[in-house]
Each structure stands twice: as structure tokens, then as C-alpha cells.
Write an enzyme that holds these catalytic residues in place. Structure first.
Site, PDB file in Angstrom:
ATOM      1  N   ASP A 203       6.039   8.411  12.414  1.00  0.00           N
ATOM      2  CA  ASP A 203       5.134   8.024  11.329  1.00  0.00           C
ATOM      3  C   ASP A 203       5.807   8.111   9.959  1.00  0.00           C
ATOM      4  O   ASP A 203       5.175   7.865   8.941  1.00  0.00           O
ATOM      5  CB  ASP A 203       3.884   8.915  11.358  1.00  0.00           C
ATOM      6  N   SER A 224      -2.089   4.765   6.799  1.00  0.00           N
ATOM      7  CA  SER A 224      -2.025   4.337   8.190  1.00  0.00           C
ATOM      8  C   SER A 224      -3.428   4.141   8.744  1.00  0.00           C
ATOM      9  O   SER A 224      -4.327   4.950   8.487  1.00  0.00           O
ATOM     10  CB  SER A 224      -1.294   5.384   9.043  1.00  0.00           C
ATOM     11  N   GLN A 274       2.641  -0.051  13.929  1.00  0.00           N
ATOM     12  CA  GLN A 274       1.641   0.633  13.108  1.00  0.00           C
ATOM     13  C   GLN A 274       0.990  -0.368  12.167  1.00  0.00           C
ATOM     14  O   GLN A 274       1.677  -1.171  11.528  1.00  0.00           O
ATOM     15  CB  GLN A 274       2.255   1.763  12.291  1.00  0.00           C
TER      16      GLN A 274
END
Length: 284
Positions: A203, A224, A274
Site C-alpha cells: 500500500d 485508497s 488499487q
């Protein structure tokens, strides 16, 4: 087990207490398949790092799966910002245990409200063909790159070391992709722990990498929304991994980035996707 020298103290690493990053996974078992940990850390913001919550959620799921059955993929949604310093409760639902696969659903909550949900799948190792498409992204080996200077507000747990391929922005943040990363200290042979740490680092700086080339940098929101990760081959996070993420689509306020993690030898160990919310400054 190999040992490394701590560049800050000159002492030998790999003996004594576990690395600080490993303590992120000291989950307290509650009744049933529930776990708790006091949420700590951040990256200069008053919210939890999403990769940390994802990694701790995967760790909770791993604790309910038989030894040797490793995670092969996860799909997750970031629902609310997490708050550092508050207990994080992880509830695991055993969706299915089959002959070769297990499925788990994990809900991470603070103050009785879910902040993150994940479905993770586990697979027993099986024989099969070994192939991957193309070489790893072009990058100098980490030994030829200098460690970057990051501002003090970046508070990833100490123990990660980076080598950046592109010059960082003037304030050193966000970390530009691609970059090399590893844990300084040996982490042992628990492959589920390495998978959790791959989840943690997967991430890092992905939201910033989802921006379309030439798009405005001034944003009212950049967070996100969801995250998918596939573990193709067992990998070690105490050895260098090249993390590369690039934009795939921008439309409206949503952006998609796709990324990969390769070893120094060019072996593809993980892929990710993502989606991020990139809300323009001055927008509604």
C-alpha cells in the site's frame, strides 16, 4: 540464519528481541476467531496506514488456517479512516475450508464500527508449470543506489530500508515508484509473516502512483478505496524487492493503479491493483 550489521549502531542484527515491524502482528486472541491489537503508527497523518490494517487483518486470517496453507490472494475495501492509539478488533469468519483452498472474511473495527473488510483465500502448495510474462521493470540494482532522505513525518516502523530509482520530490514524499525495499533484520522462515509484510508494503505510495500523467497535483482528497493483492510465489521481505506501481485509468474522481513486486533476480512474486479516490481541489 544470516546476520546483518545495523548501519546506525554498528552492532550485529538478527539476535535478541524480534524486529519492531514483527510486533505489529502480536495479536491478542479473544473469544472465537476474534483478535485485538492497539493500533499504532501512521505516515505523518492522523489516521492508520491502510497497509498496516490490511497486514494485521491477513495475519488474523492466517491464525485460523492450518499450517502450510498459504495466502494466494486478498481483496479488500477501506471503509473508514482508522485512528492510531485505539484498539483494533479483527473478527474472522471461516467462510470455507476445502481440500485445497480456504476462504476467510475479516472485518477490522474500531469503536464498534467497521473500518476495513477483506476476503482472503489460501491454497495448499501444488505442482504445476512455472512461467511469468516479461522481465521486471528496468531499474539499477539496489547496491548501486544510495538510501534516500525522508522527512521526519514519515513514520513507517523502523527497519525498512529503501533505494529509490527516481529522484524524490523536494519534500521527499511521497516515495516515487519504482523503489527497492527490504527489512534490515532477518525475519525467519515463517512464509505467512512474509506474506503479511508484503501486504503491508503493497500500500506504500500507490495512491500517488494512480494519478494520470499531467493531471493536477492539488487534490481535495486522495485516499485508497479498495485493494487487491495476488501472491504468485513465496518471497522474503528481508531480501530486496522491487516495487513498481503505475496508473492504469483515471475517470471522474476514481483512479486505478496496477503494480508488481519482483526479486533482484527478476522473479515476479506478487501483483496488485488499487483503486483510489482522487477528488480535485475545488470540486464538490
Amino acid at each position: 540464519m544470516s546476520h546483518r550489521t545495523d548501519p546506525e549502531t554498528g552492532g550485529e542484527k538478527g539476535a535478541g528481541s524480534p524486529p519492531e515491524i514483527v510486533r505489529l502482528f502480536d495479536l491478542e486472541a479473544l473469544d472465537g476467531d476474534a483478535f485485538q491489537i492497539t493500533a499504532t503508527g501512521g505516515i505523518g497523518r492522523e489516521r492508520l496506514f491502510g497497509g498496516q490494517v490490511a497486514a494485521q487483518s491477513l495475519r488474523a486470517a492466517c491464525l485460523t488456517v492450518g499450517a502450510g496453507r498459504l495466502p494466494h490472494s486478498l481483496h479488500a475495501y477501506f471503509i473508514r479512516p482508522g485512528t492510531p492509539g485505539e484498539p483494533l478488533r479483527l473478527d474472522v469468519a471461516r467462510t470455507r475450508d476445502g481440500r485445497a483452498f480456504s476462504t476467510r472474511h475479516v472485518t477490522a473495527a474500531q469503536g464498534g464500527k467497521p473500518i476495513f473488510e477483506m476476503i482472503a483465500s489460501f491454497h495448499d502448495p501444488e505442482p504445476g508449470f512455472d512461467w511469468q510474462a516479461g522481465p521486471r521493470p528496468d531499474a539499477p540494482p539496489p547496491g548501486r543506489l544510495e538510501p534516500p532522505e525522508f522527512p521526519a513525518f514519515i513514520r513507517h516502523p523502523p527497519g525498512f530500508e529503501f533505494r529509490v530509482v527516481k529522484p524524490p520530490r523536494p519534500n521527499g514524499f511521497p516515495i516515487p515508484h519504482p523503489f527497492w525495499i527490504r527489512c534490515r533484520e532477518p525475519l525467519g522462515d515463517d512464509l505467512t509473516l512474509h506474506a503479511c509484510l508484503i501486504t503491508y508494503l503493497s500500500d506504500m505510495a500507490v495512491v500517488s502512483s494512480s494519478r494520470a500523467p499531467g493531471s493536477p497535483r492539488e487534490l481535495a482528497a486522495a485516499v485508497s478505496l479498495d485493494h487487491a493483492l495476488w501472491f504468485h510465489r513465496p518471497a522474503r521481505v528481508d531480501e530486496w524487492l522491487l516495487f513498481s506501481a503505475d496508473p492504469a485509468s483515471n475517470f471522474g474522481a476514481r483512479a486505478l493503479a496496477r503494480g508488481t513486486l519482483h526479486t533482484e533476480d527478476g522473479v515476479l512474486v506478487a501483483s496488485l491493483a488499487q483503486e483510489a479516490l482522487l477528488r480535485p481541489a475545488g470540486g464538490s
